[in-house]
Design an enzyme around this catalytic site. Structure first.
Site, PDB file in Angstrom:
ATOM      1  N   LYS A 168       0.840  -1.197   0.000  1.00 48.75           N
ATOM      2  CA  LYS A 168       0.000   0.000   0.000  1.00 48.75           C
ATOM      3  C   LYS A 168       0.876   1.248   0.000  1.00 48.75           C
ATOM      4  O   LYS A 168       1.859   1.325   0.742  1.00 48.75           O
ATOM      5  CB  LYS A 168      -0.915  -0.020   1.224  1.00 48.75           C
ATOM      6  N   SER A 171      -9.819   2.127   2.967  1.00 44.70           N
ATOM      7  CA  SER A 171      -8.992   2.880   2.050  1.00 44.70           C
ATOM      8  C   SER A 171      -8.072   2.012   1.199  1.00 44.70           C
ATOM      9  O   SER A 171      -7.525   2.468   0.189  1.00 44.70           O
ATOM     10  CB  SER A 171      -8.130   3.871   2.840  1.00 44.70           C
ATOM     11  N   SER A 178      -9.847  -0.528   7.118  1.00 47.22           N
ATOM     12  CA  SER A 178      -9.359  -0.360   5.745  1.00 47.22           C
ATOM     13  C   SER A 178      -8.626  -1.553   5.156  1.00 47.22           C
ATOM     14  O   SER A 178      -8.234  -1.527   3.989  1.00 47.22           O
ATOM     15  CB  SER A 178      -8.451   0.871   5.662  1.00 47.22           C
TER      16      SER A 178
END
Length: 505
Positions: free
Chosen positions: A83, A158, A182
């Site tokens: 990420k 997210s 997330s």
């Protein structure tokens, strides 16, 4: 499909076994992932940066270690996606924001250091809501990520980039971060396994901070065993992180291989289900609980009354910490710098205001304003102070629930994947997507989302397991048992439609 593309069909554990047996090489496996990224990610948008050269170089080194019978870890040579909230030497770290566009960190996050040390080639950086603020990955400054199950729908957020990459088999493994759900909520919406370890169980050093008392990195994978193997690599004490737990990683791999719920007490959380949850989500959850019961688990209902206030408390605690953490983006030290128009000799404050206005998106600005207000003189006790009291009550409710049950279960998200743009104009509706995941972050307890089947709309549903602090192995044991039962019922894993597209070798 060509031979190299077939490697993308393997789970992380299967690929590790193939590498150990000499049936393939890390270079071949990494090329297979890069081929799929090139072919499919133009549509999905799961990656913000792909480091083909670096990944292939790391793969070649992994192959040399395998040839010398000295692998760095069981996952040596298995590709991973990270990420874009984690600092990476040699690769940009943008946090999905214009304010960090093009920034290349001078150091690695501890999680990245451990991935490199274990020999996992890093394919690139995955898309996310700006500074991890969102539940749909539509708030990225660089464009949205789309769900491999239906590209007109979001993958959650997210960390939708990591979840979509794994669901579409662009990468066998990925790293996400979980502040209010997330990792787990995108897992539910994309049919992947997502784990939020115990707070402090995985180092936060080098992760761009959103809300420091809530943020936690964790695995995003296709199977429970893969998540455990990745958890073992990235977990453990880090002296660079003052919140890191000075204790060994729980025996998560052993638990994932065991998968036995006979005699296990499983608590169904009364407040996390029923009204407000999509009928197909609730149905798959109830079927999962029934399977666990038939496998020998004892199921009891537990009540956690303060969970009803967890969402409100979170949306005071989190933006307050956001307001503090994002103050560092001041146009003076790194990142974007914008000069105000029509000002010949601007002050530092004017440059800062112009930069933050241009560099931050609407959702980030919204949360900074909310947090600044909650922390302001005269309102601190009424808002932030009260939210912290609710947080203590949430932790107390967890403690009482774990006196009655070894693990807790609930649906992971109230609905399946929603359509792109559907909730962008209604922030409160977007925030409600995290209603079942937020309590774990407030209390710091570990949580895991497992694919539980498809709802009536043909989209995946997740079931969430929660365990006491530092009892992460309980998650893996219970989830592995349910995963096996579900696979037996389905006759094989659930596959996202776009993940089955043919890619020429």
């Amino acid at each position: 499909m060509g031979g190299t593309t077939d490697l993308a069909e393997l789970t992380g554990a299967e690929l590790a076994d193939a590498l150990a047996a000499g049936e393939t090489t890390s270079v071949e496996a990494t090329r297979a992932c890069l081929d799929r990224i090139e072919a499919l990610d133009g549509t999905l948008g799961s990656f913000l940066h792909v480091d083909a050269e670096g990944a292939l170089a790391a793969a070649a080194e992994a192959d040399e270690r395998r040839s010398a019978a000295s692998p760095a870890s069981p996952l040596d040579g298995v590709p991973v996606a990270v990420k874009d909230l984690l600092c990476t030497v040699g690769q940009p770290t943008t946090a999905g924001s214009r304010i960090l566009e093009g920034w290349v960190p001078p150091y690695d996050a501890t999680v990245v250091t451990r991935l490199r040390r274990a020999g996992l080639p890093i394919l690139g950086k995955t898309n996310l809501d700006e500074f991890a603020m969102g539940s749909s990955t539509e708030h990225s400054a660089y464009g949205p990520t789309r769900n491999p199950w239906d590209t007109e729908r979001t993958p959650g957020g997210s960390g939708g980039g990591s979840a979509a990459a794994v669901a579409a088999r662009l990468a066998p493994l990925a790293i996400g971060t979980d502040t209010g759900g997330s990792i787990r909520q995108p897992g539910a919406l994309t049919g992947t396994v997502g784990v939020k370890p115990t707070y402090g169980g995985v180092s936060r050093y080098g992760i761009v901070a959103m809300a420091s008392s809530l943020d936690q990195a964790g695995p995003v994978t296709r199977t429970v065993l893969d998540a455990a193997l990745l958890h073992e690599v990235i977990g453990g004490h880090d002296p660079l992180d003052s919140t890191s737990i000075d204790a060994p990683v729980p025996p998560v791999v052993e638990a994932a291989r065991r998968g036995d719920v006979a005699g296990l007490r499983i608590g169904v959380v009364k407040e996390l289900g029923g009204e407000g949850f999509q009928s197909g989500v609730q149905a798959r959850f109830e079927e999962s609980v029934q399977l666990l019961t038939e496998a020998g688990a004892t199921v009891v209902e537990v009540s956690c009354p303060s969970f009803a206030h967890a969402l409100a408390a979170y949306y005071l605690v989190m933006p307050s910490e956001v307001s503090s953490n994002l103050a560092r983006f001041d146009a003076m030290r790194y990142g974007l710098r914008v000069f105000p128009e029509g000002v010949d000799d601007p002050s530092a404050e004017q440059v800062m205001a112009a930069t933050r206005d241009a560099g931050f998106g609407d959702e980030v600005k919204r949360r900074i304003i909310l947090g600044t207000y909650a922390l302001s003189s005269g309102y601190y006790d009424a808002y932030y102070g009260s939210a912290q009291k609710v947080r203590a009550l949430v932790a107390r409710d967890f403690g009482r629930a774990f006196e009655q049950a070894d693990v807790l279960v609930s649906p992971t998200a109230p609905t399946t994947a929603f359509r792109m743009g559907e909730k962008l104009d209604d922030p409160l509706a977007m925030y409600l997507q995290d209603v079942a995941t937020i309590p774990a972050n407030l209390a710091g307890v570990p949580g895991l989302s497992l694919p539980a089947g498809l709802a009536e709309d043909g989209l995946p549903v997740g079931v969430q397991f929660l365990a006491p602090l530092q009892a992460d192995d309980r998650l893996y044991n219970a989830a592995a048992a349910l995963e096996r039962l579900l696979l037996e019922k389905w006759g094989g894993p659930l596959l996202a439609p776009s993940a089955t597209e043919e890619v020429s070798a």
